[in-house]
Motif scaffolding. Structure first.
Motif, PDB file in Angstrom:
ATOM      1  N   GLU A 123       0.848  -1.263   0.015  1.00  0.00           N
ATOM      2  CA  GLU A 123      -0.001   0.035  -0.049  1.00  0.00           C
ATOM      3  C   GLU A 123       1.000   1.262   0.015  1.00  0.00           C
ATOM      4  OE1 GLU A 123      -3.971  -1.447   2.460  1.00  0.00           O
ATOM      5  OE2 GLU A 123      -2.179  -0.897   3.764  1.00  0.00           O
ATOM      6  N   ARG A 149       2.251   1.639  -3.737  1.00  0.00           N
ATOM      7  CA  ARG A 149       1.346   2.341  -4.594  1.00  0.00           C
ATOM      8  C   ARG A 149       0.990   3.553  -4.354  1.00  0.00           C
ATOM      9  NH1 ARG A 149      -0.367  -3.096  -4.217  1.00  0.00           N
ATOM     10  NH2 ARG A 149      -1.596  -3.057  -2.299  1.00  0.00           N
ATOM     11  N   ASP A 200       1.304   6.852  -6.804  1.00  0.00           N
ATOM     12  CA  ASP A 200       0.328   8.029  -6.899  1.00  0.00           C
ATOM     13  C   ASP A 200       0.793   9.136  -6.673  1.00  0.00           C
ATOM     14  OD1 ASP A 200      -1.373   5.608  -8.017  1.00  0.00           O
ATOM     15  OD2 ASP A 200      -2.597   5.700  -5.860  1.00  0.00           O
ATOM     16  N   SER A 227       3.797   0.866 -12.802  1.00  0.00           N
ATOM     17  CA  SER A 227       3.595  -0.647 -12.739  1.00  0.00           C
ATOM     18  C   SER A 227       4.801  -0.968 -11.724  1.00  0.00           C
ATOM     19  CB  SER A 227       3.703  -1.472 -13.857  1.00  0.00           C
ATOM     20  OG  SER A 227       3.714  -2.767 -13.806  1.00  0.00           O
ATOM     21  N   ILE A 228       4.007  -1.626 -10.404  1.00  0.00           N
ATOM     22  CA  ILE A 228       4.879  -2.042  -9.432  1.00  0.00           C
ATOM     23  C   ILE A 228       4.848  -3.381  -9.746  1.00  0.00           C
ATOM     24  CG2 ILE A 228       5.049  -2.709  -6.759  1.00  0.00           C
ATOM     25  CD1 ILE A 228       3.425  -0.114  -6.595  1.00  0.00           C
ATOM     26  N   TYR A 235       9.933  -1.246 -10.210  1.00  0.00           N
ATOM     27  CA  TYR A 235       9.001  -0.686 -10.863  1.00  0.00           C
ATOM     28  C   TYR A 235       9.082  -0.281 -12.309  1.00  0.00           C
ATOM     29  CZ  TYR A 235      11.438   3.743 -10.947  1.00  0.00           C
ATOM     30  OH  TYR A 235      12.349   4.772 -10.959  1.00  0.00           O
TER      31      TYR A 235
END
Length: 136
Positions: A5, A8, A12, A61-62, A76
């Motif tokens: 989390e 991500r 973001d 993209s992880i 990434y």
């Protein structure tokens, strides 16, 4: 937040240049390390304001998240559209792909420190930059 989390949310934040999200994710004594050396919170905020303006329409993209307790490693890829402002290379809406690894050090559930290694040379070459061998 668990490590996936955090990763991500970090991407973001970078995609949007979200200074408010940075305040939520990072400690007050945050330190970043990268090709230009070490920087403090303000150094990162300056970069965060610049990055999405230079590389728009980001699609992160992880690829891998490796959780090591207070250290999290993330591999990434980010596809984006280059608009200009990187190494004096002209922006013509080129599609580019950046890949790299970021290591996060966590403290109290927030990011206290990052180490970044990316494919800056490949990004510059995708944008038409040329590497010149030194003359002997």
């Amino acid at each position: 937040m668990h490590s996936g989390e955090i990763a991500r949310a970090w991407f973001d934040m970078c995609r949007m240049g979200d200074v408010g999200l940075f305040a939520d994710l990072a400690t007050e004594d945050f330190v970043c390390h990268g090709p230009g050396g070490a920087g403090d919170r303000q150094t990162f905020l300056d970069w965060l304001r610049w990055y999405p303006a230079a590389f728009a329409e980001q699609q992160p993209s992880i690829e891998d998240v490796i959780d090591g307790g207070d250290r999290v490693a993330v591999r990434y890829a980010v596809r984006s559209t280059y608009l200009g402002g990187y190494l004096d290379l002209p922006g013509r809406g080129q599609n580019v792909e950046e890949t790299g690894i970021i290591i996060f050090r966590l403290s109290g559930g927030k990011v206290a420190e990052t180490w970044f290694e990316g494919n800056d040379l490949e990004v510059a070459q995708q944008l038409g930059g040329r590497v010149h061998a030194p003359e002997h």
